[in-house]
Design a protein around this motif. Structure first.
Motif, PDB file in Angstrom:
ATOM      1  N   GLY A   1      -0.782  13.021  -4.568  1.00 53.05           N
ATOM      2  CA  GLY A   1      -0.159  12.824  -5.829  1.00 53.05           C
ATOM      3  C   GLY A   1       0.018  11.412  -6.347  1.00 53.05           C
ATOM      4  N   TYR A   2      -0.296  10.393  -5.536  1.00 54.64           N
ATOM      5  CA  TYR A   2      -0.280   8.871  -6.021  1.00 54.64           C
ATOM      6  C   TYR A   2      -1.459   8.639  -6.575  1.00 54.64           C
ATOM      7  N   SER A   3      -1.330   7.609  -7.539  1.00 61.65           N
ATOM      8  CA  SER A   3      -2.453   7.021  -8.151  1.00 61.65           C
ATOM      9  C   SER A   3      -2.671   5.831  -7.141  1.00 61.65           C
ATOM     10  N   VAL A   4      -3.933   5.795  -6.758  1.00 58.67           N
ATOM     11  CA  VAL A   4      -4.293   4.833  -5.831  1.00 58.67           C
ATOM     12  C   VAL A   4      -5.160   3.583  -6.163  1.00 58.67           C
ATOM     13  N   ILE A   5      -4.976   2.395  -5.630  1.00 52.29           N
ATOM     14  CA  ILE A   5      -5.693   1.286  -5.878  1.00 52.29           C
ATOM     15  C   ILE A   5      -6.472   1.159  -4.531  1.00 52.29           C
ATOM     16  N   VAL A   6      -7.731   1.439  -4.660  1.00 53.75           N
ATOM     17  CA  VAL A   6      -8.645   1.372  -3.510  1.00 53.75           C
ATOM     18  C   VAL A   6      -9.212  -0.216  -3.529  1.00 53.75           C
ATOM     19  N   THR A   7      -9.162  -1.073  -2.456  1.00 49.52           N
ATOM     20  CA  THR A   7      -9.536  -2.346  -2.231  1.00 49.52           C
ATOM     21  C   THR A   7     -10.126  -2.751  -1.084  1.00 49.52           C
ATOM     22  N   GLY A   8     -11.343  -3.515  -0.935  1.00 52.06           N
ATOM     23  CA  GLY A   8     -12.044  -4.126   0.019  1.00 52.06           C
ATOM     24  C   GLY A   8     -12.898  -5.122  -0.593  1.00 52.06           C
ATOM     25  N   ARG A   9     -13.934  -5.430   0.078  1.00 56.60           N
ATOM     26  CA  ARG A   9     -14.782  -6.390  -0.498  1.00 56.60           C
ATOM     27  C   ARG A   9     -16.165  -5.970  -0.964  1.00 56.60           C
TER      28      ARG A   9
ATOM     29  N   MET B   1      -4.774   4.844 -16.822  1.00 56.23           N
ATOM     30  CA  MET B   1      -4.083   5.959 -16.417  1.00 56.23           C
ATOM     31  C   MET B   1      -4.098   7.158 -17.471  1.00 56.23           C
ATOM     32  N   SER B   2      -4.281   6.596 -18.938  1.00 56.00           N
ATOM     33  CA  SER B   2      -4.295   7.770 -19.864  1.00 56.00           C
ATOM     34  C   SER B   2      -5.483   8.509 -19.970  1.00 56.00           C
ATOM     35  N   GLN B   3      -6.846   8.140 -19.291  1.00 54.30           N
ATOM     36  CA  GLN B   3      -7.910   8.584 -19.512  1.00 54.30           C
ATOM     37  C   GLN B   3      -7.904   9.830 -18.345  1.00 54.30           C
ATOM     38  N   ASN B   4      -6.892   9.937 -17.421  1.00 56.36           N
ATOM     39  CA  ASN B   4      -7.050  10.833 -16.467  1.00 56.36           C
ATOM     40  C   ASN B   4      -5.802  11.497 -16.192  1.00 56.36           C
ATOM     41  N   PRO B   5      -5.973  12.975 -16.325  1.00 56.46           N
ATOM     42  CA  PRO B   5      -4.619  13.595 -16.456  1.00 56.46           C
ATOM     43  C   PRO B   5      -4.042  14.004 -15.147  1.00 56.46           C
ATOM     44  N   ALA B   6      -4.735  13.237 -13.824  1.00 57.22           N
ATOM     45  CA  ALA B   6      -3.843  13.241 -12.581  1.00 57.22           C
ATOM     46  C   ALA B   6      -3.056  11.987 -12.352  1.00 57.22           C
ATOM     47  N   ALA B   7      -3.382  11.094 -13.315  1.00 58.74           N
ATOM     48  CA  ALA B   7      -2.581   9.791 -12.980  1.00 58.74           C
ATOM     49  C   ALA B   7      -1.275  10.109 -13.057  1.00 58.74           C
ATOM     50  N   ARG B   8      -0.620   9.660 -11.860  1.00 59.04           N
ATOM     51  CA  ARG B   8       0.855   9.534 -12.016  1.00 59.04           C
ATOM     52  C   ARG B   8       1.447   8.248 -12.103  1.00 59.04           C
ATOM     53  N   SER B   9       2.524   7.998 -12.284  1.00 60.32           N
ATOM     54  CA  SER B   9       3.282   6.752 -12.372  1.00 60.32           C
ATOM     55  C   SER B   9       3.666   6.107 -11.035  1.00 60.32           C
ATOM     56  N   GLU B  10       3.447   6.774  -9.880  1.00 61.84           N
ATOM     57  CA  GLU B  10       3.736   6.141  -8.719  1.00 61.84           C
ATOM     58  C   GLU B  10       2.397   5.710  -8.076  1.00 61.84           C
ATOM     59  N   TRP B  11       2.290   4.422  -7.438  1.00 57.18           N
ATOM     60  CA  TRP B  11       1.300   4.114  -7.162  1.00 57.18           C
ATOM     61  C   TRP B  11       1.096   3.699  -5.825  1.00 57.18           C
TER      62      TRP B  11
ATOM     63  N   GLY C   1      -0.669  -6.123 -10.541  1.00 53.40           N
ATOM     64  CA  GLY C   1       0.244  -6.122 -11.777  1.00 53.40           C
ATOM     65  C   GLY C   1      -0.101  -5.842 -12.904  1.00 53.40           C
ATOM     66  N   ASP C   2      -1.194  -6.220 -13.235  1.00 54.08           N
ATOM     67  CA  ASP C   2      -1.676  -5.943 -14.550  1.00 54.08           C
ATOM     68  C   ASP C   2      -2.113  -4.280 -14.567  1.00 54.08           C
ATOM     69  N   THR C   3      -2.721  -3.762 -13.438  1.00 50.95           N
ATOM     70  CA  THR C   3      -3.075  -2.584 -13.150  1.00 50.95           C
ATOM     71  C   THR C   3      -2.097  -1.360 -13.452  1.00 50.95           C
ATOM     72  N   ILE C   4      -0.984  -1.676 -12.799  1.00 49.24           N
ATOM     73  CA  ILE C   4       0.178  -0.647 -12.717  1.00 49.24           C
ATOM     74  C   ILE C   4       1.254  -0.856 -13.763  1.00 49.24           C
ATOM     75  N   GLY C   5       1.138  -2.130 -14.590  1.00 47.60           N
ATOM     76  CA  GLY C   5       1.996  -2.283 -15.526  1.00 47.60           C
ATOM     77  C   GLY C   5       3.381  -2.166 -15.260  1.00 47.60           C
ATOM     78  N   ASP C   6       4.218  -1.556 -16.155  1.00 48.90           N
ATOM     79  CA  ASP C   6       5.759  -1.136 -15.800  1.00 48.90           C
ATOM     80  C   ASP C   6       5.799  -0.113 -14.761  1.00 48.90           C
ATOM     81  N   ALA C   7       4.735   0.489 -14.413  1.00 49.75           N
ATOM     82  CA  ALA C   7       4.861   1.631 -13.192  1.00 49.75           C
ATOM     83  C   ALA C   7       5.399   1.097 -11.936  1.00 49.75           C
ATOM     84  N   ALA C   8       5.485   1.760 -10.902  1.00 52.08           N
ATOM     85  CA  ALA C   8       5.995   1.314  -9.514  1.00 52.08           C
ATOM     86  C   ALA C   8       4.928   1.345  -8.598  1.00 52.08           C
ATOM     87  N   LEU C   9       4.823   0.274  -7.645  1.00 51.69           N
ATOM     88  CA  LEU C   9       3.963   0.481  -6.589  1.00 51.69           C
ATOM     89  C   LEU C   9       5.042   0.919  -5.537  1.00 51.69           C
ATOM     90  N   GLU C  10       4.737   2.113  -5.062  1.00 45.57           N
ATOM     91  CA  GLU C  10       5.691   2.875  -4.095  1.00 45.57           C
ATOM     92  C   GLU C  10       5.417   2.702  -2.626  1.00 45.57           C
TER      93      GLU C  10
END
Ligand SMILES: NC(=O)c1ccc[n+]([C@@H]2O[C@H](COP(=O)([O-])OP(=O)(O)OC[C@H]3O[C@@H](n4cnc5c(N)ncnc54)[C@H](OP(=O)(O)O)[C@@H]3O)[C@@H](O)[C@H]2O)c1
Length: 258
Positions: A36-44, A4-14, A84-93
């Motif tokens: 505006g969301y920080s996005v978790i991309v997932t697949g195989r 999150m801190s590497q990327n200025p576009a990072a928001r606390s809403e995931w 959980g590890d990725t978002i830490g204390d932030a919220a999965l919205e």
């Protein structure tokens, strides 16, 4: 340093979008990052996951990619822990339960493994993800869950019984979860696509020629057109929409051939 801190576009809403390495999920992930969301991309697929993450970053958004085969419940548990590890204390919205696809066969030719893959991916994995993340949404009093069903939830094409049954189950879960979490501020809705031109149905493209021509829209959908419906339902513009299945099928389910 965290992602999150590497990327200025990072928001606390995931936003977590399953099956976002391709097709509808890919366009949804890119769109929600633009929203505006920080996005978790997932697949195989590691390669496709990296491609989507890089596409989001190239547009100035923030994304993390995590791999999981959602037909395997132990992999779903691992994904939940990694989110959980990725978002830490932030919220999965936002949670978009999109991963899945074909495996179509007549009932007598559907192996137990095919049946289990359909139900594990389309029903059990969303069930586990909602069980993991909806309670925190409910505690905060806000959150959005979108389930991707199918136009065929309400109709019965020949030879797709396990797929359809699993999509019927997720459609009902949209209502069950609305009853459960709606009163605590979590909106749960479905988007039911018709024929969308994605890698999932490339193999069926020829066979669907007549089908597509019969649609009021006269064509299959681009994945972006389904993603637009998802983005709308996620947005505050859909603030009073709870527990619906929005069919986005070019008019197919509205008309009958005479
Ligand atoms: N396309 C249509 O016409 C249509 C119509 C009705 C409903 N839908 C539904 O829309 C959703 C998206 O389909 P799409 O057309 O966008 O398909 P797609 O382009 O093939 O993408 C499917 C996505 O789901 C992921 N996925 C599939 N099985 C998975 C598994 N076991 N574990 C983890 N990820 C898995 C894929 O990941 P990897 O590629 O990385 O493995 C990929 O990201 C599906 O639920 C599908 O049933 C599509």
């Amino acid at each position: 340093m965290s992602a999150m801190s590497q990327n200025p576009a990072a928001r606390s809403e995931w936003a977590l979008i399953t099956g976002s390495t391709s097709g509808i999920g890919r366009e949804t992930a890119i769109g929600l990052a633009q929203d505006g969301y920080s996005v978790i991309v997932t697949g195989r697929s590691k390669e496709r996951a990296a491609e989507v993450r890089e596409s989001i970053e190239a547009r100035g958004g923030h994304a993390v990619d995590l791999l999981a085969d959602l037909s395997d419940p132990s992999a779903v548990r691992t994904l939940i822990a990694q989110v959980g590890d990725t978002i830490g204390d932030a919220a999965l919205e936002v949670l978009v339960n999109n991963a899945g696809g074909g495996g179509f066969a007549p009932t007598e030719a559907t192996s137990e493994a095919m049946f289990d893959a359909a139900f594990n991916t389309h029903v059990k994995a969303p069930y586990m993800l909602v069980g993991a993340f909806a309670p925190a949404m409910a505690t905060r009093g806000r959150g959005v869950i979108i389930n991707i069903g199918s136009m065929s939830t309400n109709m019965a094409p020949n030879g797709t019984s396990a797929f359809q049954a699993s999509k019927g189950a997720i459609s009902m879960l949209t209502k069950s979860w609305t009853a459960e979490y709606g009163p605590r501020g979590v909106r749960v809705n479905s988007v039911d696509p018709g024929f969308v031109i994605t890698p999932a149905n490339e193999a069926y493209r020829e066979g669907y020629g007549g089908f597509v021509a019969s649609l009021p829209a006269g064509r299959g959908a681009a994945p972006e057109e389904i993603a637009e419906a998802i983005r709308f339902l996620v947005s505050p513009r859909a603030s009073y929409i709870y527990g619906v299945s929005l069919t986005v099928d070019g008019g197919k389910s509205a008309v009958v051939a005479m």
